[in-house]
Design an enzyme around this catalytic site. Structure first.
Site, PDB file in Angstrom:
ATOM      1  N   HIS A  81      47.257  50.458  46.421  1.00 29.82           N
ATOM      2  CA  HIS A  81      46.686  49.402  47.281  1.00 29.82           C
ATOM      3  C   HIS A  81      47.637  48.857  48.344  1.00 29.82           C
ATOM      4  O   HIS A  81      47.200  48.175  49.276  1.00 29.82           O
ATOM      5  CB  HIS A  81      46.151  48.244  46.428  1.00 29.82           C
ATOM      6  CG  HIS A  81      47.121  47.725  45.409  1.00 29.82           C
ATOM      7  ND1 HIS A  81      48.345  47.185  45.727  1.00 29.82           N
ATOM      8  CD2 HIS A  81      47.027  47.656  44.044  1.00 29.82           C
ATOM      9  CE1 HIS A  81      48.960  46.790  44.637  1.00 29.82           C
ATOM     10  NE2 HIS A  81      48.198  47.077  43.595  1.00 29.82           N
TER      11      HIS A  81
ATOM     12  N   GLU B 278      41.861  44.605  42.540  1.00 33.69           N
ATOM     13  CA  GLU B 278      43.127  45.336  42.545  1.00 33.69           C
ATOM     14  C   GLU B 278      44.071  44.565  41.633  1.00 33.69           C
ATOM     15  O   GLU B 278      43.967  43.335  41.496  1.00 33.69           O
ATOM     16  CB  GLU B 278      43.704  45.452  43.954  1.00 33.69           C
ATOM     17  CG  GLU B 278      42.811  46.178  44.952  1.00 33.69           C
ATOM     18  CD  GLU B 278      42.525  47.625  44.589  1.00 33.69           C
ATOM     19  OE1 GLU B 278      43.315  48.216  43.809  1.00 33.69           O
ATOM     20  OE2 GLU B 278      41.522  48.163  45.080  1.00 33.69           O
TER      21      GLU B 278
ATOM     22  N   ASP C  89      34.896  44.363  42.958  1.00 32.14           N
ATOM     23  CA  ASP C  89      36.043  45.236  42.717  1.00 32.14           C
ATOM     24  C   ASP C  89      37.306  44.390  42.688  1.00 32.14           C
ATOM     25  O   ASP C  89      37.365  43.310  43.302  1.00 32.14           O
ATOM     26  CB  ASP C  89      36.164  46.299  43.819  1.00 32.14           C
ATOM     27  CG  ASP C  89      37.270  47.307  43.510  1.00 32.14           C
ATOM     28  OD1 ASP C  89      37.224  47.926  42.429  1.00 32.14           O
ATOM     29  OD2 ASP C  89      38.170  47.463  44.336  1.00 32.14           O
TER      30      ASP C  89
ATOM     31  N   HIS D  35      43.303  51.697  48.788  1.00 25.73           N
ATOM     32  CA  HIS D  35      42.284  50.933  48.084  1.00 25.73           C
ATOM     33  C   HIS D  35      42.371  49.472  48.506  1.00 25.73           C
ATOM     34  O   HIS D  35      43.452  48.916  48.669  1.00 25.73           O
ATOM     35  CB  HIS D  35      42.503  51.026  46.570  1.00 25.73           C
ATOM     36  CG  HIS D  35      42.121  52.341  45.993  1.00 25.73           C
ATOM     37  ND1 HIS D  35      41.214  52.480  44.966  1.00 25.73           N
ATOM     38  CD2 HIS D  35      42.524  53.594  46.307  1.00 25.73           C
ATOM     39  CE1 HIS D  35      41.085  53.763  44.668  1.00 25.73           C
ATOM     40  NE2 HIS D  35      41.878  54.455  45.469  1.00 25.73           N
TER      41      HIS D  35
ATOM     42  N   ASP E  53      36.302  48.507  49.128  1.00 25.23           N
ATOM     43  CA  ASP E  53      35.725  49.327  48.070  1.00 25.23           C
ATOM     44  C   ASP E  53      34.384  48.759  47.605  1.00 25.23           C
ATOM     45  O   ASP E  53      33.470  49.517  47.266  1.00 25.23           O
ATOM     46  CB  ASP E  53      36.693  49.428  46.888  1.00 25.23           C
ATOM     47  CG  ASP E  53      37.876  50.337  47.186  1.00 25.23           C
ATOM     48  OD1 ASP E  53      37.955  50.854  48.318  1.00 25.23           O
ATOM     49  OD2 ASP E  53      38.724  50.529  46.299  1.00 25.23           O
TER      50      ASP E  53
END
Length: 240
Positions: A57, A9, A7, A152, A157
């Site tokens: 985030h 960001e 994942d 997040h 995640d």
């Protein structure tokens, strides 16, 4: 089989407008077990963070300015993911950003360094058409706690997605043990009645394992909105 749940960001939603990757989290899954090997880094994007992205985030430019740049961590990232099958929720988004970062370094497309990519969002939509299939919705559907997820985060995640994906794909698709691409002739077939099981040890489940089993059955009940067949069978047995 080695999988890497990944994942990212980012500073915003549009890679083609110059938005950058600011966090990468990877979790290793081998033979359907989450190992303790992870890859995680924050990255200095050398640019501002969109307000909408920051609300998701909570990563500020000031915080990220003290961390390495993408080019400083790319070798470590490649060493971790190389040859694996990636599991990414909404893979198109993450790959678009990673490809942009790789293009800046003239490294080709990110996925060429991996064996394959599985989009868990597309997989969830096929399994649960017409339903919400966000990571939060899937955590709720498969009874995976995400109460600690207030913002997040790439590693968090990835850890949640690893649990979700294992729950989504739990189940044996075949009674045949696949030993690669080898085929077994009739003369080589092993029949169960020919196996001497008299000396095999019998290992009983302990209390922790039994509790985990009951938790899984409860998750099945919740997903099916009725008692699973094992619970029905146990009720009939107890009644008898």
């Amino acid at each position: 089989m080695r999988y890497v749940v990944l994942d990212t960001e980012t500073t915003g939603l549009e890679a083609h407008l110059g938005h950058r990757v600011i966090e990468i989290g990877c979790v290793e899954v081998v033979n359907r077990r989450v190992t303790r090997r992870n890859f995680h880094t924050y990255l200095n994007p050398d640019r501002d963070i969109d307000a909408g992205a920051f609300n998701v985030h909570g990563l500020s430019r000031e915080f990220l300015s003290e961390h390495p740049r993408f080019e400083d961590k790319v070798k470590e990232l490649l060493d971790f993911v190389r040859g694996s099958t990636l599991i990414i929720h909404n893979a198109e988004f993450d790959l678009r950003f990673l490809n942009a970062e790789f293009a800046r370094l003239k490294l080709g497309e990110f996925r060429t360094h991996c064996h394959d990519v599985i989009d868990s969002l597309r997989q969830a939509r096929d399994m649960h058409p017409g339903k919400r299939n966000s990571l939060d919705a899937l955590c709720d559907r498969y009874d995976i706690s995400n109460k600690h997820r207030t913002l997040h985060g790439a590693l968090l995640d990835s850890e949640l997605l690893a649990e979700v994906w294992l729950a989504m794909t739990r189940g044996q698709e075949s009674l045949v043990i696949d030993a690669g691409n080898e085929t077994v002739s009739e003369s080589q077939e092993l029949h169960l009645e020919e196996v001497d099981v008299s000396h095999l040890p019998v290992l009983m489940a302990d209390e922790t394992e039994m509790a985990a089993h009951q938790g899984y059955l409860a998750a099945l009940d919740k997903a099916a909105k009725k008692p699973c067949v094992w619970r029905q069978w146990e009720g009939e047995t107890n009644a008898a």
